[in-house]
Design a protein around this motif. Structure first.
Motif: not given
Length: 234
Positions: A196, A79, A148, A158-159, A151-156
């Motif tokens: 990502g 990440f 992954t 990490l959230a 970018a959306d999945r990576a952000a999810a």
């Protein structure tokens, strides 16, 4: 102490064994579904991709023991910016990031469903020793069944898992098998690509494998320092 190292593919297995020099043929033996390559203190097997294959291979490997430690090792995604390409991560937590259920309110981990577990915590003192010897970042490593690719999945991810620095596909399976027989587990990943959008031209698999070899070379004296008395503190 003899250590069982479980990788996904032979290229990762060979990167680990190169840390101890050439392996004579007599140092290779078979277990169901895999070969165990002995190099120094490490017995290394390539168990296949994904948590199910990793768990099965680890179980067969452990049955050929005894072992004082199991290590899930290989390359993985990092990440950005905390785990750049070429860096090392040693897991402070081994987390099954997609084991659970999708609901209208979002993802619910298996523990939220009232059964199972979704995390293993490696021995903190051993994690510190490995990080100090190799220069690795200490952070969570996610186990995913689907790598992954956005970018959306990576952000999810990490959230949900803000302490994570890397993802791979085998660590939780290795940890599950090791835990069943009471053997402590570590996970070490060399970062070959950013988590990502998939950009294969940006992957640095060769550099990551070289970093893995270097890391395991630095682990040999660390293992020699873990005496029988120390191992009782796992």
């Amino acid at each position: 102490m003899r250590v069982l190292v479980v990788t996904a593919v032979p290229a990762e297995r060979d990167a680990v064994t190169r840390a101890c020099g050439d392996i004579p043929e007599a140092q290779v033996r078979r277990v169901p579904g895999a070969e165990i390559h002995r190099a120094g203190p490490f017995d290394v097997l390539a168990g296949g991709a994904g948590p199910a294959a990793a768990a099965a291979a680890t179980a067969f490997g452990l049955a050929s023991g005894p072992y004082g430690l199991v290590v899930s090792a290989g390359i993985g995604g990092g990440f950005a910016p905390v785990a750049p390409v070429g860096s090392l991560v040693v897991a402070s937590g081994i987390v099954a990031a997609d084991l659970g259920a999708e609901t209208p309110e979002g993802f619910v981990p298996v523990t939220g469903l009232g059964f199972g577990r979704d995390r293993f915590t490696p021995p903190p003192a051993r994690v510190r020793d490995v990080a100090a010897a190799t220069g690795a970042l200490t952070a969570g490593i996610l186990t995913v069944s689907t790598v992954t690719g956005s970018a959306d999945r990576a952000a999810a991810l990490l959230a949900t898992h803000p302490s994570a620095a890397a993802e791979a596909m085998e660590g939780f399976g290795v940890a599950e098998a090791a835990d069943r027989v009471g053997v402590p587990v570590l996970e070490i990943r060399a970062v070959s690509n950013a988590v990502g959008p998939r950009d294969r031209d940006a992957w640095r698999i060769g550099d990551a494998l070289a970093a893995l070899t270097e890391a395991f070379g630095k682990l040999v004296p660390v293992l020699e320092g873990w005496t029988h008395h120390d191992r009782n503190d796992f």
